[in-house]
Design an enzyme around this catalytic site. Sequence first.
Site, short mmCIF file in Angstrom:
data_model
loop_
_atom_site.label_atom_id
_atom_site.label_comp_id
_atom_site.label_asym_id
_atom_site.label_seq_id
_atom_site.Cartn_x
_atom_site.Cartn_y
_atom_site.Cartn_z
N TYR A 207 0.84 -1.20 0.00
CA TYR A 207 0.00 0.00 0.00
C TYR A 207 0.87 1.25 0.00
CZ TYR A 207 -3.04 3.72 1.69
OH TYR A 207 -3.69 4.92 1.84
N LYS A 211 1.24 4.28 -3.01
CA LYS A 211 0.99 5.70 -2.79
C LYS A 211 2.24 6.54 -3.07
CE LYS A 211 -3.35 5.60 -1.83
NZ LYS A 211 -4.33 6.23 -2.74
#
Length: 326
Positions: A207, A211
């Site tokens: 994750y 990002k």
Amino acid sequence: MFTFFRCCILPAIKLYWLGFRVLLGQLLSKTFKLPDMPKQEGKVAIVTGGGKGIGFEVTLHLAGLGAHVIIGGRDEQQGLDAIARIREVYREAKVEFQTLDLGSLQSVRHFVQSFKKRHLPLNILVNNAGIMLAPEGRTEDGFEKHFGVNYLGHFLLTWLLLDNLKQSGTSDCFSRVVNVSSSAHCIGDLKLSDLNSCEYYSAHAAYCRSKLALLLFSLQLQRVLRAGGAPVSSCAVDPGMVHTALYQHMWAPLRLAQGVIAQLLFWTPKEGAATVLYTSLSPALEGGRAEDYWANGRRQMTSPVTSDPQLQLSLWETSMQLLGLQ
């Protein structure tokens, strides 16, 4: 054993510690309030993941200002329900749903083809949709889910829509690309030889990596647009810790605690959407000034690695190769 701890356990510890610090910062700071924005009649916006959470609030506000908003998402019923809710508030809202699965490159291409056939302008593109801490898995095209959905799908979508954005912008009214990143980028690492997390899988690391990649893309896109003199700006936004369904894949005990804490302490989706809307609409950011990285209504510093122009370019070129783009 040490490698497993470093690659799988440590990222989780770092992310939850970061979350605690971000939440503390939110509690100690004044929440940004979106000022009145100008009407948007005649303008067209695409919001990925616009059927719920932050994306819904962005769509609602844009529709209220008169923009024609296209929600791109996987769940058609969710999109139609969102439209119904918006029209309860704004009866004449120009809002519609179009299927878009960011985990399928074919779906992204089909979405763009359908949009281009309509010969509409495109003034605002909000790359908002995303997943967080999903179990290990691959997209339809074989990419790690976080990398494929949060980053690569949005890269392809933006690239294919760039001509529309350029044609719709003018010297005094730039088109805008707003990429919803996260403070998690600052603990992400990017190994160009293992973007699919094949060596060791950690949902937390994946994750954060996605990002970070989205932020690097946003910054490199701005460099490309500025160099070409295009009337389009690109920026990344950290919406903060917001009470949405994004946390559904957290470890069960933490998810239960998070649910209680979120109701009491997290920002609402409307508060999380404020900076996304500000960078999408504010006249104060006209002429290409809507760029860089934003959080809580202000420009923010990013992690040092994001300022590396060679890393930005290398990720860009690698992504182009993965997607088979010129």
